[in-house]
Motif scaffolding. Structure first.
Motif, mmCIF file in Angstrom:
data_model
loop_
_atom_site.group_PDB
_atom_site.id
_atom_site.type_symbol
_atom_site.label_atom_id
_atom_site.label_comp_id
_atom_site.label_asym_id
_atom_site.label_seq_id
_atom_site.Cartn_x
_atom_site.Cartn_y
_atom_site.Cartn_z
ATOM 1 N N UNK A 42 -3.024 -7.514 -0.363
ATOM 2 C CA UNK A 42 -2.890 -6.685 -1.118
ATOM 3 C C UNK A 42 -3.138 -6.633 -2.061
ATOM 4 N N UNK A 43 -3.547 -7.872 -3.315
ATOM 5 C CA UNK A 43 -4.563 -8.253 -4.250
ATOM 6 C C UNK A 43 -6.116 -7.329 -4.268
ATOM 7 N N UNK A 44 -5.951 -7.878 -2.854
ATOM 8 C CA UNK A 44 -8.067 -7.091 -3.073
ATOM 9 C C UNK A 44 -7.596 -5.828 -2.889
ATOM 10 N N UNK A 45 -6.531 -4.612 -2.600
ATOM 11 C CA UNK A 45 -6.149 -3.315 -2.373
ATOM 12 C C UNK A 45 -6.196 -3.141 -4.094
ATOM 13 N N UNK A 46 -5.412 -3.687 -4.023
ATOM 14 C CA UNK A 46 -4.996 -3.462 -5.675
ATOM 15 C C UNK A 46 -6.102 -3.740 -6.515
ATOM 16 N N UNK A 47 -6.715 -4.529 -6.299
ATOM 17 C CA UNK A 47 -7.940 -4.799 -7.337
ATOM 18 C C UNK A 47 -8.603 -3.976 -7.281
ATOM 19 N N UNK A 98 -12.445 -1.838 1.676
ATOM 20 C CA UNK A 98 -13.190 -2.077 2.311
ATOM 21 C C UNK A 98 -13.500 -3.483 0.868
ATOM 22 N N UNK A 99 -14.149 -4.396 1.157
ATOM 23 C CA UNK A 99 -13.729 -5.351 0.551
ATOM 24 C C UNK A 99 -15.796 -5.721 0.849
ATOM 25 N N UNK A 133 -9.959 -2.548 4.474
ATOM 26 C CA UNK A 133 -8.749 -2.886 3.406
ATOM 27 C C UNK A 133 -7.757 -1.710 3.775
ATOM 28 N N UNK A 134 -6.631 -2.303 4.542
ATOM 29 C CA UNK A 134 -5.946 -3.397 4.620
ATOM 30 C C UNK A 134 -5.929 -4.064 5.690
ATOM 31 N N UNK A 144 1.135 -5.224 4.215
ATOM 32 C CA UNK A 144 0.575 -5.479 2.813
ATOM 33 C C UNK A 144 1.588 -4.680 1.948
ATOM 34 N N UNK A 145 1.654 -4.683 0.746
ATOM 35 C CA UNK A 145 2.712 -4.560 -0.010
ATOM 36 C C UNK A 145 2.217 -3.546 -1.150
ATOM 37 N N UNK A 146 1.215 -2.830 -0.700
ATOM 38 C CA UNK A 146 0.534 -2.100 -1.727
ATOM 39 C C UNK A 146 1.755 -0.649 -2.368
ATOM 40 N N UNK A 147 1.726 -0.177 -1.648
ATOM 41 C CA UNK A 147 3.214 0.801 -2.069
ATOM 42 C C UNK A 147 4.745 -0.047 -1.955
ATOM 43 N N UNK A 148 4.863 -1.115 -2.580
ATOM 44 C CA UNK A 148 5.944 -1.940 -2.620
ATOM 45 C C UNK A 148 5.937 -1.465 -4.664
#
Length: 284
Positions: free
Chosen positions: A35-40, A50-51, A60-61, A65-69
């Motif tokens: 989640x942190x990597x996607x949001x960052x 991609x990271x 990614x993800x 993950x919680x990207x839609x939270x």
């Protein structure tokens, strides 16, 4: 005073978590990090798919993950303790108040309702997710399920068409959020429970089929990407899972990856109790 008691119960459950955290780190390096990597990536206007920060790079993800939270922006903070603590607090409050309102829906006595809340908060699942295994995504499945049931019951018992329309949209939105941000296997088990409940109020459910269908459409629109992602991942790694199963006395039928049972239970089917016991005796 009931509001205060429910909040007090919730904070009493979470107090050791606030002080010492969890003795498990599994979710931290899986769903939390993903989640942190996607949001960052979104924050830096970079590709969220991609990271290069892990190994030679990875998509990614890479997990649930919680990207839609609604609280996802908290994971942009450097201090993840704040984000995780707030996530746990909000979700257990939602679960606790939903149980209380469910009891009121069934005209259960006030004192018994509070006992039901206490039972939910200090059940084996709640204790495990807080003090045993750090699994944030199954925790979301667990704490949102009472709210889903509450809204579902209100739809079944409501006759006003305008109110029904609003409640069905609400059920669809929360249901889509539920699936998108949780461990899909755990959520599916909760859905089976909801379907079993429906058997005993099938007449009401049939009479509200238009509104329930609207809810289902909204759920699928919101969660379609998550469902597709999980199914394609299960198909892609059948051979790896089969190797794991053969190595540890579990059996996996790779040709059945499209069955929902494979999604939920793979790779947890024992070949036989005799082979399982012999494996434990050999390998300890």
């Amino acid at each position: 005073i009931d509001l205060f008691v429910v909040v007090l119960f919730t904070f009493f459950l979470l107090l050791p978590f606030y002080v010492g955290g969890s003795n498990d780190e599994e979710g931290l390096w899986v769903s939390i990090l993903s989640t942190k990597l996607v949001l960052s990536s979104w924050h830096d206007l970079a590709s969220p798919f991609w990271t290069n920060q892990l190994g030679f790079g990875m998509p990614l993800p890479f997990s649930h993950d919680f990207t839609l939270h609604p609280l996802s922006m908290l994971f942009l903070l450097d201090n993840l303790y704040i984000a995780v603590s707030l996530l746990y607090t909000v979700h257990f409050l939602i679960g606790a108040f939903s149980i209380y309102l469910l009891c009121k829906q069934f005209s259960i006595d006030r004192a018994v309702s509070l006992v039901c809340v206490l039972t939910f908060l200090f059940s084996s699942a709640s204790i495990d997710y807080v003090h045993g295994n750090f699994w944030p995504t199954p925790l979301i499945s667990w704490t949102i399920s009472p709210l889903i049931l509450l809204i579902y019951i209100k739809i079944l018992n409501t006759k006003d068409s305008k109110h029904l329309f609003i409640m069905s949209i609400l059920l669809g939105y929360i249901g889509g959020f539920w699936i998108s941000n949780s461990a899909l296997g755990t959520t599916i088990i909760m859905i089976f429970g909801l379907l079993f409940f429906t058997i005993f109020c099938i007449k009401n459910a049939i009479s509200k089929y238009k509104y329930l269908f609207l809810s289902l459409v909204i759920v699928l629109l919101i969660s379609a990407n998550k469902i597709y992602y999980v199914f394609t991942e299960m198909q892609r790694f059948d051979s790896a899972l089969e190797h794991f199963g053969n190595s540890y006395a579990f059996v996996i039928d790779g040709s059945k990856h499209d069955r929902i049972w494979s999604l939920v239970f793979k790779p947890f089917f024992y070949i036989s109790i005799k082979e399982f016991i012999s494996t434990v005796q050999i390998h300890g």
